[in-house]
Design an enzyme around this catalytic site. Structure first.
Site, PDB file in Angstrom:
ATOM      1  N   CYS A  23       0.789  -1.207   0.074  1.00 49.24           N
ATOM      2  CA  CYS A  23      -0.118  -0.020   0.013  1.00 49.24           C
ATOM      3  C   CYS A  23       0.969   1.293  -0.048  1.00 49.24           C
ATOM      4  CB  CYS A  23      -0.831   0.119   1.082  1.00 49.24           C
ATOM      5  SG  CYS A  23      -1.801  -1.223   1.467  1.00 49.24           S
ATOM      6  N   LYS A  33      11.397 -12.201 -14.689  1.00 48.00           N
ATOM      7  CA  LYS A  33      11.097 -11.123 -15.503  1.00 48.00           C
ATOM      8  C   LYS A  33       9.649 -11.725 -16.437  1.00 48.00           C
ATOM      9  CE  LYS A  33      12.139  -8.427 -13.606  1.00 48.00           C
ATOM     10  NZ  LYS A  33      13.342  -8.456 -12.870  1.00 48.00           N
ATOM     11  N   TRP A  54      -3.006  -2.691  -1.564  1.00 48.80           N
ATOM     12  CA  TRP A  54      -2.668  -3.823  -1.932  1.00 48.80           C
ATOM     13  C   TRP A  54      -2.881  -4.809  -0.974  1.00 48.80           C
ATOM     14  CZ3 TRP A  54       0.519  -8.003  -0.354  1.00 48.80           C
ATOM     15  CH2 TRP A  54       1.076  -8.886  -1.336  1.00 48.80           C
ATOM     16  N   LYS A 102       5.515  -3.005  -5.820  1.00 50.64           N
ATOM     17  CA  LYS A 102       7.048  -2.700  -6.070  1.00 50.64           C
ATOM     18  C   LYS A 102       7.853  -2.899  -4.823  1.00 50.64           C
ATOM     19  CE  LYS A 102      10.695  -1.119  -8.051  1.00 50.64           C
ATOM     20  NZ  LYS A 102      11.195  -1.854  -8.842  1.00 50.64           N
ATOM     21  N   ASN A 104      -0.654   1.362   5.958  1.00 48.83           N
ATOM     22  CA  ASN A 104       0.244   0.474   5.391  1.00 48.83           C
ATOM     23  C   ASN A 104       1.001  -0.600   6.289  1.00 48.83           C
ATOM     24  OD1 ASN A 104       2.311  -0.845   3.512  1.00 48.83           O
ATOM     25  ND2 ASN A 104       3.551   0.821   3.879  1.00 48.83           N
ATOM     26  N   GLY A 105       0.677  -1.888   5.980  1.00 52.44           N
ATOM     27  CA  GLY A 105       1.173  -2.916   7.013  1.00 52.44           C
ATOM     28  C   GLY A 105       0.277  -3.871   7.564  1.00 52.44           C
ATOM     29  N   HIS A 125      17.878 -33.989 -15.998  1.00 58.42           N
ATOM     30  CA  HIS A 125      17.578 -34.600 -14.783  1.00 58.42           C
ATOM     31  C   HIS A 125      15.969 -34.564 -14.519  1.00 58.42           C
ATOM     32  CE1 HIS A 125      21.558 -35.996 -13.765  1.00 58.42           C
ATOM     33  NE2 HIS A 125      21.967 -34.662 -13.958  1.00 58.42           N
ATOM     34  N   ARG A 151       2.954   0.894  -5.445  1.00 64.50           N
ATOM     35  CA  ARG A 151       3.000  -0.188  -4.237  1.00 64.50           C
ATOM     36  C   ARG A 151       1.733  -0.841  -3.803  1.00 64.50           C
ATOM     37  NH1 ARG A 151       6.568   1.780  -0.396  1.00 64.50           N
ATOM     38  NH2 ARG A 151       5.265   1.099   1.176  1.00 64.50           N
ATOM     39  N   GLU A 185      16.606 -14.951 -13.333  1.00 63.30           N
ATOM     40  CA  GLU A 185      16.278 -13.503 -13.661  1.00 63.30           C
ATOM     41  C   GLU A 185      15.312 -13.346 -14.808  1.00 63.30           C
ATOM     42  OE1 GLU A 185      15.689 -11.127 -11.666  1.00 63.30           O
ATOM     43  OE2 GLU A 185      15.645  -9.292 -12.748  1.00 63.30           O
ATOM     44  N   GLU A 196       6.706 -12.433 -14.278  1.00 69.63           N
ATOM     45  CA  GLU A 196       5.893 -11.506 -13.634  1.00 69.63           C
ATOM     46  C   GLU A 196       5.147 -10.435 -14.678  1.00 69.63           C
ATOM     47  OE1 GLU A 196       8.403  -9.184 -10.996  1.00 69.63           O
ATOM     48  OE2 GLU A 196      10.061  -9.121 -12.405  1.00 69.63           O
TER      49      GLU A 196
END
Ligand code: F6R
Length: 601
Positions: free
Chosen positions: A2, A478, A74, A596, A100-101, A497, A27, A474, A481
């Site tokens: 948030c 990318k 969020w 983010k 926020n939290g 394997h 956020r 990475e 997401e």
């Protein structure tokens, strides 16, 4: 997660809060809301969806005021909906609050408040906070907030307004970001300076549990037991241009193209002494040299940089390193003593899991080195030593320039440590310095030539060996997401394997295959994919023709020393994910379900 923003001053608060929220959308962006006080009346508007939804609703209703709070959410507790969006108001309608939290003991506090006759309209932990502040609010808002948070367990940043005190915002934080903006006759509070940088670059950073009281006349800060504090006002050197798109379609693309400059900034003054910033690296060398153990901990993309750091520090400086997911670190009772060094890597400097790992490390007496982008962030302040990557603001949710800058800083650190503990002689260090200095120009070349491959498939496999295995991880992250395409990163030799069973003609396989000591081996792995009909997208060194006969697409990357190759190889992978997402018509800068800055554990 948030984003929160507040304004008190003598201008119309609505456009200021809306532009602040738009800049904080990275956020969280599932719903947003605003609370204004106008002529002693509290007015709250909320909308599900992005800030633009809220903007349109406010344009229709024409809500104004000289003071207000804004929030972009969020969801953690309670589904994303208009009802659950912030601000939340207490039963009596005397206060509005944004948060926020996570309030971890919200259930317990809810029970207490139910016993006092309060009722709840939502399942959110934030409504519990609003009722609690309302419960303690007699005539002193700061006191009410302070009493309320003294009962709260969890991480939070909170701002509150009350029509009975119509030009005051009271705010506090504990392990979640909050910064105060100091203007002339106007004051701001926000999760991030981006929210108010248009109006001021003078800031005050609140420490955990401190309380700030903002009015148009000034800002006062207090300790948790209400003693007046004299906090320093700092000037930050970000400007508006740095956080706007600057002609690019997306922040992410802009940030990909900013990498040559970001890398130059990361290395500035760190190779040839004389500049202050070298001290950030010099300062950590004695700790690393004498360490009984070195851990690097981080999350997500920063964790991939950490894996590369492990290779680089071991190969160049001959210092053994262990890499840990920050979210796992404290649950496995790690072996830490006073000579342990924990290096925490974070772009935002606010990731809750990384902060929790730091806290554990410090409790057990370790020295913590933060490698962060955001100056003044919680991780920067919680660390004993900080190395800033100096990449500038990263707004796109998918990390790009921060990743390559983190790798650059790790290479610089490895070089400095190698010299310090004599694992490198002056000639070797000189050669590495030359290779490092050549990187920004090479990145420019990669950016100029990297084609716009838009391979769209159901699944992707990314293969790399050695240092390029984390690059494969990475690249896969990318793609996942941004494009919502399933992708896996694998050490190339491990493919046989298990994952080899997945390969058929519909499976693109991205192979990171520079001409290094793993080249011949990875060529055999590519051959194995080819024999099973997989499509090969190969990243290889310039001038390599051997791979031509196997690959369906080739991306050439300039040659450099192995330690620096991940920086160059990451860029075509960022562009690949970007172009696939754009071709699918997706929101590149704000992919679904992500934020983010992940300030929940
Ligand atoms: C991926 C991404 C995330 C972050 C992770 C850690 O593109 O951005 O995986 O890397 O959430 O964030 P920081 O580096 O801010 O601690």
């Amino acid at each position: 997660m948030c984003g929160i923003v507040g304004y008190t001053g003598n201008r119309d608060a609505t456009p200021i809060l809306l532009s602040g929220l738009a800049r904080l959308e990275y956020r969280g962006y599932d719903s947003s809301g605003i609370a204004l006080i106008d002529k002693g009346q509290l007015m709250v508007r909320k909308r599900q969806g992005k800030v633009d939804e809220l903007r349109s609703s406010l344009e229709k209703s024409g809500a104004n005021g000289f003071i207000g709070l804004g929030h972009t959410r969020w969801a953690t507790h309670g589904a994303p909906s208009e009802l659950n969006a912030h601000p939340h108001v207490d039963n009596a309608g005397r206060i509005a609050l944004i948060h926020n939290g996570i309030v971890e003991n919200h259930y317990e506090i809810r029970e207490f408040l139910l016993g006092q006759g309060y009722h709840f309209n939502t399942d959110t932990d934030t409504e519990v906070l609003a009722q609690l502040v309302g419960h303690y609010f007699h005539d002193h808002l700061a006191e009410a907030l302070q009493k309320a948070v003294s009962l709260v367990e969890g991480a939070y940043s909170i701002a509150v307004v009350a029509p009975e005190d119509p030009s005051t915002i009271v705010a506090t934080r504990d392990r979640a970001p909050l910064v105060i903006g100091v203007g002339q006759g106007e004051y701001f509070v926000a999760s991030d300076v981006a929210a108010f940088i248009e109006y001021t670059n003078k800031v005050i950073h609140l420490d955990d549990r401190e309380i700030a009281v903002l009015t148009p006349e000034g800002v006062q800060t207090f300790t948790p037991d209400q003693r007046l504090l004299h906090k320093k006002i700092q000037t930050i050197d970000w400007d508006l241009e740095k956080i706007e798109k600057g002609g690019f379609d997306h922040f992410m693309l802009k940030e990909i193209y900013e990498q040559p400059q970001a890398l130059e900034n990361a290395m500035l003054g760190r190779i040839n002494s004389e500049c202050d910033k070298i001290n950030e690296i010099d300062g950590v060398l004695p700790y690393l040299k004498n360490a009984s153990r070195v851990y690097i901990t981080a999350c997500g993309t920063s964790w991939h940089a950490a894996l590369i750091g492990e290779y680089i520090l071991e190969q160049i400086a001959r210092v053994p390193v262990e890499v840990e997911y920050a979210s796992e670190f404290r649950y496995r009772d790690p072996i830490i003593d006073k000579k342990t060094v924990v290096v925490a890597i974070s772009q935002s400097g606010e990731t809750a899991d990384t902060l929790a790992a730091i806290r554990l490390a410090k409790e057990r007496g370790a020295t913590v080195v933060g490698i962060v982008n955001v100056v003044g962030s919680s991780i920067a302040r919680a660390s004993d030593q900080v190395i800033h990557i100096n990449a500038g603001p990263e707004i796109g949710v998918a990390s790009t320039k921060a990743f390559t800058s983190q790798v650059m800083v790790l290479a610089l650190l490895a070089r400095a440590l190698g010299l310090h503990n004599r694992a490198l002689d002056a000639r070797q260090a000189g050669n590495l310095a030359q290779a490092i200095e050549a990187i920004p120009e090479m990145v420019r070349a990669v950016l100029a030539t990297a084609g716009q491959i838009k391979e769209i498939a159901r699944d992707f496999l990314y293969l790399g060996r050695g240092l390029n295995f984390p690059v494969a991880l990475e690249g896969a992250l990318k793609l996942k997401e941004l494009s919502y395409i399933h992708a896996e990163g694998y050490p190339a030799a491990e493919m046989k394997h298990g994952p080899i069973a997945l390969i058929d003609k519909d499976m693109p396989v991205v192979c990171i295959a520079p001409r290094d000591n793993t080249y011949d081996k990875i060529l055999s792995n590519i051959q194995e994919v080819k024999s099973r009909g997989g499509q090969i997208i190969a990243l290889t060194s310039e001038g390599d023709n051997e791979i031509n006969r196997l690959a369906d697409h080739i991306i050439h990357v300039p040659e450099t020393v192995p330690a620096l190759y991940p920086i160059l190889a990451a860029i075509p992978l960022q562009l690949l994910a970007y172009h696939i997402a754009v071709a699918k018509g997706l929101d590149v800068d704000q992919p679904r379900n992500l934020a983010k800055c992940v300030t929940v554990e």
